[in-house]
Design a protein around this motif. Structure first.
Motif, PDB file in Angstrom:
ATOM      1  N   GLY A 189       0.812  -1.203   0.000  1.00 57.07           N
ATOM      2  CA  GLY A 189       0.000   0.000   0.000  1.00 57.07           C
ATOM      3  C   GLY A 189       0.850   1.259   0.000  1.00 57.07           C
ATOM      4  O   GLY A 189       2.095   1.204  -0.095  1.00 57.07           O
ATOM      5  N   PHE A 190       0.185   2.396   0.126  1.00 54.86           N
ATOM      6  CA  PHE A 190       0.859   3.689   0.001  1.00 54.86           C
ATOM      7  C   PHE A 190       0.344   4.659   1.053  1.00 54.86           C
ATOM      8  O   PHE A 190      -0.833   4.638   1.418  1.00 54.86           O
ATOM      9  CB  PHE A 190       0.602   4.300  -1.387  1.00 54.86           C
ATOM     10  CG  PHE A 190       1.120   3.469  -2.510  1.00 54.86           C
ATOM     11  CD1 PHE A 190       2.397   3.665  -3.026  1.00 54.86           C
ATOM     12  CD2 PHE A 190       0.336   2.460  -3.063  1.00 54.86           C
ATOM     13  CE1 PHE A 190       2.880   2.890  -4.057  1.00 54.86           C
ATOM     14  CE2 PHE A 190       0.813   1.671  -4.103  1.00 54.86           C
ATOM     15  CZ  PHE A 190       2.091   1.888  -4.597  1.00 54.86           C
ATOM     16  N   ALA A 191       1.230   5.535   1.496  1.00 58.31           N
ATOM     17  CA  ALA A 191       0.841   6.705   2.277  1.00 58.31           C
ATOM     18  C   ALA A 191       0.858   7.899   1.335  1.00 58.31           C
ATOM     19  O   ALA A 191       1.871   8.165   0.684  1.00 58.31           O
ATOM     20  CB  ALA A 191       1.803   6.923   3.432  1.00 58.31           C
ATOM     21  N   ILE A 192      -0.253   8.600   1.251  1.00 56.67           N
ATOM     22  CA  ILE A 192      -0.411   9.718   0.327  1.00 56.67           C
ATOM     23  C   ILE A 192      -0.596  11.001   1.125  1.00 56.67           C
ATOM     24  O   ILE A 192      -1.393  11.043   2.079  1.00 56.67           O
ATOM     25  CB  ILE A 192      -1.631   9.512  -0.590  1.00 56.67           C
ATOM     26  CG1 ILE A 192      -1.425   8.297  -1.483  1.00 56.67           C
ATOM     27  CG2 ILE A 192      -1.910  10.754  -1.438  1.00 56.67           C
ATOM     28  CD1 ILE A 192      -2.664   7.917  -2.273  1.00 56.67           C
ATOM     29  N   THR A 193       0.118  12.024   0.726  1.00 54.72           N
ATOM     30  CA  THR A 193      -0.112  13.355   1.277  1.00 54.72           C
ATOM     31  C   THR A 193      -0.769  14.197   0.193  1.00 54.72           C
ATOM     32  O   THR A 193      -0.279  14.254  -0.943  1.00 54.72           O
ATOM     33  CB  THR A 193       1.208  14.010   1.729  1.00 54.72           C
ATOM     34  OG1 THR A 193       1.842  13.165   2.687  1.00 54.72           O
ATOM     35  CG2 THR A 193       0.938  15.371   2.359  1.00 54.72           C
ATOM     36  N   ALA A 194      -1.878  14.837   0.543  1.00 50.49           N
ATOM     37  CA  ALA A 194      -2.638  15.615  -0.440  1.00 50.49           C
ATOM     38  C   ALA A 194      -3.253  16.817   0.239  1.00 50.49           C
ATOM     39  O   ALA A 194      -3.474  16.826   1.451  1.00 50.49           O
ATOM     40  CB  ALA A 194      -3.739  14.754  -1.070  1.00 50.49           C
ATOM     41  N   GLY A 195      -3.502  17.860  -0.553  1.00 47.46           N
ATOM     42  CA  GLY A 195      -4.266  18.972  -0.029  1.00 47.46           C
ATOM     43  C   GLY A 195      -3.505  20.244   0.233  1.00 47.46           C
ATOM     44  O   GLY A 195      -4.019  21.150   0.886  1.00 47.46           O
ATOM     45  N   GLY A 196      -2.263  20.355  -0.243  1.00 45.79           N
ATOM     46  CA  GLY A 196      -1.542  21.609  -0.096  1.00 45.79           C
ATOM     47  C   GLY A 196      -1.029  21.812   1.319  1.00 45.79           C
ATOM     48  O   GLY A 196      -0.740  20.865   2.048  1.00 45.79           O
ATOM     49  N   GLU A 197      -0.953  23.087   1.730  1.00 46.48           N
ATOM     50  CA  GLU A 197      -0.328  23.427   3.012  1.00 46.48           C
ATOM     51  C   GLU A 197      -1.053  22.807   4.195  1.00 46.48           C
ATOM     52  O   GLU A 197      -0.433  22.365   5.154  1.00 46.48           O
ATOM     53  CB  GLU A 197      -0.272  24.955   3.174  1.00 46.48           C
ATOM     54  CG  GLU A 197       0.715  25.627   2.223  1.00 46.48           C
ATOM     55  CD  GLU A 197       0.764  27.122   2.453  1.00 46.48           C
ATOM     56  OE1 GLU A 197       0.218  27.597   3.459  1.00 46.48           O
ATOM     57  OE2 GLU A 197       1.357  27.820   1.606  1.00 46.48           O
ATOM     58  N   ALA A 198      -2.368  22.793   4.112  1.00 46.68           N
ATOM     59  CA  ALA A 198      -3.146  22.204   5.214  1.00 46.68           C
ATOM     60  C   ALA A 198      -3.484  20.759   4.889  1.00 46.68           C
ATOM     61  O   ALA A 198      -4.541  20.252   5.252  1.00 46.68           O
ATOM     62  CB  ALA A 198      -4.419  23.013   5.443  1.00 46.68           C
ATOM     63  N   GLY A 199      -2.589  20.094   4.203  1.00 46.58           N
ATOM     64  CA  GLY A 199      -2.866  18.770   3.680  1.00 46.58           C
ATOM     65  C   GLY A 199      -2.930  17.699   4.753  1.00 46.58           C
ATOM     66  O   GLY A 199      -2.501  17.879   5.899  1.00 46.58           O
ATOM     67  N   ALA A 200      -3.463  16.566   4.334  1.00 50.45           N
ATOM     68  CA  ALA A 200      -3.605  15.420   5.216  1.00 50.45           C
ATOM     69  C   ALA A 200      -2.890  14.233   4.580  1.00 50.45           C
ATOM     70  O   ALA A 200      -2.644  14.199   3.377  1.00 50.45           O
ATOM     71  CB  ALA A 200      -5.076  15.100   5.433  1.00 50.45           C
ATOM     72  N   THR A 201      -2.559  13.255   5.421  1.00 50.82           N
ATOM     73  CA  THR A 201      -1.967  12.013   4.928  1.00 50.82           C
ATOM     74  C   THR A 201      -2.988  10.895   5.115  1.00 50.82           C
ATOM     75  O   THR A 201      -3.667  10.818   6.142  1.00 50.82           O
ATOM     76  CB  THR A 201      -0.673  11.678   5.692  1.00 50.82           C
ATOM     77  OG1 THR A 201       0.273  12.724   5.479  1.00 50.82           O
ATOM     78  CG2 THR A 201      -0.073  10.375   5.190  1.00 50.82           C
ATOM     79  N   LEU A 202      -3.099  10.077   4.097  1.00 53.49           N
ATOM     80  CA  LEU A 202      -4.027   8.950   4.145  1.00 53.49           C
ATOM     81  C   LEU A 202      -3.324   7.728   3.585  1.00 53.49           C
ATOM     82  O   LEU A 202      -2.303   7.835   2.903  1.00 53.49           O
ATOM     83  CB  LEU A 202      -5.295   9.261   3.352  1.00 53.49           C
ATOM     84  CG  LEU A 202      -5.102   9.605   1.869  1.00 53.49           C
ATOM     85  CD1 LEU A 202      -5.284   8.390   0.972  1.00 53.49           C
ATOM     86  CD2 LEU A 202      -6.055  10.718   1.452  1.00 53.49           C
ATOM     87  N   THR A 203      -3.881   6.572   3.886  1.00 56.88           N
ATOM     88  CA  THR A 203      -3.301   5.332   3.366  1.00 56.88           C
ATOM     89  C   THR A 203      -4.260   4.671   2.393  1.00 56.88           C
ATOM     90  O   THR A 203      -5.483   4.768   2.534  1.00 56.88           O
ATOM     91  CB  THR A 203      -2.976   4.353   4.505  1.00 56.88           C
ATOM     92  OG1 THR A 203      -4.172   4.050   5.232  1.00 56.88           O
ATOM     93  CG2 THR A 203      -1.922   4.942   5.439  1.00 56.88           C
ATOM     94  N   THR A 204      -3.682   4.012   1.411  1.00 58.29           N
ATOM     95  CA  THR A 204      -4.484   3.348   0.391  1.00 58.29           C
ATOM     96  C   THR A 204      -3.759   2.078  -0.051  1.00 58.29           C
ATOM     97  O   THR A 204      -2.523   2.046  -0.115  1.00 58.29           O
ATOM     98  CB  THR A 204      -4.732   4.289  -0.810  1.00 58.29           C
ATOM     99  OG1 THR A 204      -5.616   3.668  -1.737  1.00 58.29           O
ATOM    100  CG2 THR A 204      -3.431   4.625  -1.550  1.00 58.29           C
TER     101      THR A 204
END
Length: 369
Positions: A183-198
């Motif tokens: 799987g992967f850890a993804i960071t998205a959303g710019g400066e106030a971004g969040a990390t999610l796993t997929t």
């Protein structure tokens, strides 16, 4: 381990959404990330909205296969979701004797690709269908058409959401890294971004395909194909649309050439041309009207002076530069880049919109979803 999502797709254009739909149909929880404020704001909103029959693409290529499969699936989808389209047919026109051999080669290739219903027409037969057309000979493709592509994309969003997935706009992809146990850890959303796993990751961001791949930790740099921006502009006709069918001259190197369509609103639009650019510039130079008019009069001599007005521009994510052969779609999986659970799409230009449902199913198959 448990993941926030089974599958994440980067890019909410037609192809990304079709990938999300295909994965959602297979029972996965799907997240689609889009950097713009609305879906389909990139390549998907700046094209001809043509449903391609599958005439032009070399036998055995992904473009040939996905275009024919995708077109058949697309008409059924549009019917099933009550989305506006018009199967108006297309004429590929030889405006002089010297072009006949070129359109005959298209006929032979299209037949080999499984395109249904093709007909040879004499110039007189073509003019009987479309008075005012300059045609020495023509090919009729009755399966070609036009459709409301944004309504189609909204329907794809609806299916993803109905299956429990999410399409999130204003959320740019920042980076991803493979996790030790898959799987992967993804960071998205710019400066106030969040990390999610997929567990699974699909990248289908059109013009940003190379940049997104470069921000996936461990994606080999030498497996990211060089990208080019192929800009095309469109001009709209002031006055009554002259033809009912799509009118295409023989293709130009690297593209299908400046063609005619009567859009779903009944107006005539010509384009696109092809000019390579370095930046995402969507301006339309009014001075190009003369160049367009000269080209259009080859197949429509009746175009009046001053009847063309600048309309819009699109940029296609090309994998070839000027004078280079046009490559196939690139769907790159683990065998190519070495990362389990990732499919990266490159060079998804025309006929990507027509092919989108077929591409989505192929991506889901590649991921064993």
């Amino acid at each position: 381990m448990s993941f926030d999502f089974d599958a994440t797709v980067v890019g909410a254009g037609a192809v990304g959404l079709a990938c999300g739909r295909a994965l959602a149909k297979r029972g996965l929880t799907v997240l689609v990330l889009e950097k713009e404020g609305h879906i389909g704001q990139g390549v998907s909103s700046r094209n001809s909205e043509v449903i391609h029959g599958g005439l032009y693409y070399p036998i055995g290529t992904l473009k040939a296969r996905f275009c024919v499969e995708g077109r058949r699936a697309l008409y059924a989808y549009l019917d099933g979701h009550k989305i506006d389209y018009r199967k108006c047919g297309k004429l590929v026109v030889a405006t002089e004797e010297a072009e006949v051999e070129r359109i005959e080669a298209i006929f032979q290739q299209a037949t080999a690709n499984g395109v249904e219903g093709l007909q040879h027409l004499t110039g007189a037969q073509a003019r009987a269908l479309e008075p005012g057309l300059n045609a020495h000979a023509a090919i009729l493709s009755p399966e070609s058409g036009l459709f409301a592509s944004h309504d189609y994309m909204l329907a794809l969003v609806g299916e993803i959401e109905d299956a429990g997935g999410s399409v999130v706009v204003n959320t740019p992809f920042e980076r991803a890294e493979a996790l030790p146990d898959g799987g992967f850890a993804i960071t998205a959303g710019g400066e106030a971004g969040a990390t999610l796993t997929t567990r699974l990751l699909v990248t289908a961001p059109g013009l940003q395909a190379q940049g997104v791949a470069a921000r996936i930790d461990g994606f080999p740099a030498d497996r990211i194909p060089e990208g080019h921006f192929g800009k095309g502009v469109y001009f709209r006709l002031t006055g009554k649309a002259p033809f009912e069918r799509l009118i295409y001259p023989p293709p130009i190197p690297g593209a299908l050439g400046t063609h005619y369509r009567k859009d779903l609103g009944g107006q005539a639009v010509f384009g696109p041309d092809l000019v390579y650019v370095e930046t995402e510039d969507y301006s339309v130079d009014p001075a190009k009207a003369d160049e367009f008019a000269h080209y259009i009069r080859r197949f429509w001599p009746g175009l009046a002076e001053g009847a063309l007005t600048p309309d819009y521009a699109g940029i296609r994510p090309k994998l070839h530069g000027p004078g280079e052969p046009q490559p196939d779609f690139q769907l790159r999986g683990r065998d190519d880049h070495g990362l389990e659970g990732l499919v990266a799409l490159f060079g998804i230009e025309s006929p990507g919109l027509t092919s989108s449902l077929a591409i989505g199913e192929a991506v889901a198959d590649m991921l064993h979803a």
